[in-house]
Design a protein around this motif. Structure first.
Motif, short mmCIF file in Angstrom:
data_model
loop_
_atom_site.label_atom_id
_atom_site.label_comp_id
_atom_site.label_asym_id
_atom_site.label_seq_id
_atom_site.Cartn_x
_atom_site.Cartn_y
_atom_site.Cartn_z
N ALA A 197 0.81 -1.21 0.00
CA ALA A 197 0.00 0.00 0.00
C ALA A 197 0.85 1.26 0.00
O ALA A 197 0.40 2.31 -0.47
N VAL A 198 2.07 1.19 0.53
CA VAL A 198 2.98 2.34 0.58
C VAL A 198 4.33 1.91 0.06
O VAL A 198 4.90 0.91 0.52
N PHE A 199 4.84 2.67 -0.91
CA PHE A 199 6.17 2.39 -1.48
C PHE A 199 6.83 3.74 -1.75
O PHE A 199 6.29 4.56 -2.50
N SER A 207 18.13 4.85 -10.92
CA SER A 207 18.10 5.18 -12.35
C SER A 207 17.29 4.15 -13.11
O SER A 207 16.92 3.10 -12.58
N GLY A 208 17.00 4.47 -14.37
CA GLY A 208 16.29 3.54 -15.23
C GLY A 208 14.78 3.72 -15.18
O GLY A 208 14.25 4.67 -14.60
N SER A 209 14.10 2.78 -15.78
CA SER A 209 12.65 2.85 -15.90
C SER A 209 11.96 2.24 -14.68
O SER A 209 12.38 1.20 -14.17
N ILE A 210 10.91 2.90 -14.24
CA ILE A 210 10.13 2.39 -13.10
C ILE A 210 9.31 1.20 -13.58
O ILE A 210 8.57 1.30 -14.56
N PRO A 211 9.41 0.05 -12.94
CA PRO A 211 8.62 -1.12 -13.35
C PRO A 211 7.12 -0.83 -13.31
O PRO A 211 6.63 -0.06 -12.47
N LYS A 212 6.39 -1.45 -14.21
CA LYS A 212 4.95 -1.21 -14.30
C LYS A 212 4.22 -1.55 -13.00
O LYS A 212 3.20 -0.96 -12.68
N SER A 213 4.77 -2.49 -12.25
CA SER A 213 4.11 -2.89 -11.01
C SER A 213 4.12 -1.78 -9.95
O SER A 213 3.37 -1.83 -8.97
N PHE A 214 4.98 -0.75 -10.15
CA PHE A 214 5.04 0.37 -9.20
C PHE A 214 4.46 1.66 -9.78
O PHE A 214 4.46 2.69 -9.09
N ARG A 216 1.53 2.57 -10.08
CA ARG A 216 0.32 3.00 -9.38
C ARG A 216 0.61 3.93 -8.21
O ARG A 216 -0.31 4.55 -7.66
N PHE A 217 1.88 4.04 -7.81
CA PHE A 217 2.22 4.91 -6.70
C PHE A 217 2.45 6.35 -7.18
O PHE A 217 2.79 6.57 -8.34
N PRO A 218 2.26 7.34 -6.32
CA PRO A 218 2.34 8.74 -6.75
C PRO A 218 3.76 9.16 -7.11
O PRO A 218 4.74 8.53 -6.67
N PRO A 219 3.90 10.24 -7.90
CA PRO A 219 5.23 10.71 -8.29
C PRO A 219 6.14 11.00 -7.10
O PRO A 219 7.36 10.81 -7.19
N ASP A 220 5.58 11.46 -5.99
CA ASP A 220 6.39 11.76 -4.81
C ASP A 220 7.16 10.54 -4.30
O ASP A 220 8.17 10.68 -3.62
#
Length: 241
Positions: A197-199, A207-214, A216-220
């Motif tokens: 629920a919190v990440f 660095s690199g691309s954020i995995p699709k599984s993450f 859903r979390f906000p830009p912050d």
């Protein structure tokens, strides 16, 4: 005058109640747990820390920050936030609390790494060590070897370095992961943690691309990593002035 036939029954009930009350009053965790707590306190004793009032002559379950189970038979939580504890967590102290579920030492001056015996506790569910001076590149790798029961991992604002291990995804019960404010580098591994629920990994050197599984979390949750890209941050490959 003949004694009432109820007198022996009443006396027996009184004796039983008195016995049970006595048992409850003296219920204590094993001596090994008591000595483990005292050893931890002694090894981290610093002049700037306010007194915890851990009196060796008082019941362990009444000590500040110590929580026992309902029967007072074992320590299940140690919560000592912001009490001025300084130094490393010694091996053979808190790691001897076999039924420990919650450890909170946030906002102290804990240094170094986390001893292996503490990270082998089978019932550990929550680890709050944010705002300390923990360092090194092996802490997360060792935490990833914990049993699958860990639910809350909060290590924000320390000096952790190295990569986030993909084996962290084996901790399938994780609900909260906060690693923000460290010196972590490399990419974020793809992990499927359905109950997360919190990440937050902001303010590192990832660095690199954020995995699709993450995504859903906000830009912050990812801010402060100059070379990190992809949803929910701007897409990879574009200009990042």
């Amino acid at each position: 005058m003949a004694a009432s036939p109820r007198a022996p029954v009443a006396a027996t009930l009184f004796a039983v109640v008195a016995f049970l009350m006595t048992r409850c009053a003296v219920a204590e965790p094993p001596p090994s747990e008591r000595s483990a707590l005292l050893a931890f306190l002694t090894a981290t004793r610093q002049h700037e820390r306010r007194s915890l009032g851990w009196d060796a002559s008082a019941p362990t379950c009444g000590w500040a920050g110590v929580t026992c189970d309902a029967a007072n038979s074992t320590v299940v939580a140690v919560r000592l936030p912001g009490v001025g504890i300084a130094g490393a967590i010694p091996r053979g102290t808190l790691g001897r609390l076999a039924n420990l579920r919650v450890l909170s030492l946030r906002a102290n001056r804990v240094v170094g790494t986390i001893p292996g015996d503490l990270l082998r506790l089978p019932r550990l569910r929550a680890l709050y060590l944010q705002q300390n001076l923990l360092s090194g590149a092996t802490i997360l790798t060792r935490i990833a070897r914990l049993g699958g029961g860990l639910e809350r991992l909060v290590l924000s604002r320390n000096n952790l370095s190295g990569h986030i291990p993909s084996a962290l995804g084996n901790l399938t019960a994780l609900q909260v992961v906060r690693l923000d404010g460290n010196r972590l580098s490399g990419s974020i591994p793809s992990m499927i943690l359905a109950g997360l629920a919190v990440f937050n990994v902001s303010n590192n050197d990832l660095s690199g691309s954020i995995p699709k599984s993450f995504a859903r979390f906000p830009p912050d949750s990812f801010a402060g990593n100059r070379h990190l890209c992809g949803d929910p941050l701007p897409p990879c490959g574009g200009s990042r002035l």
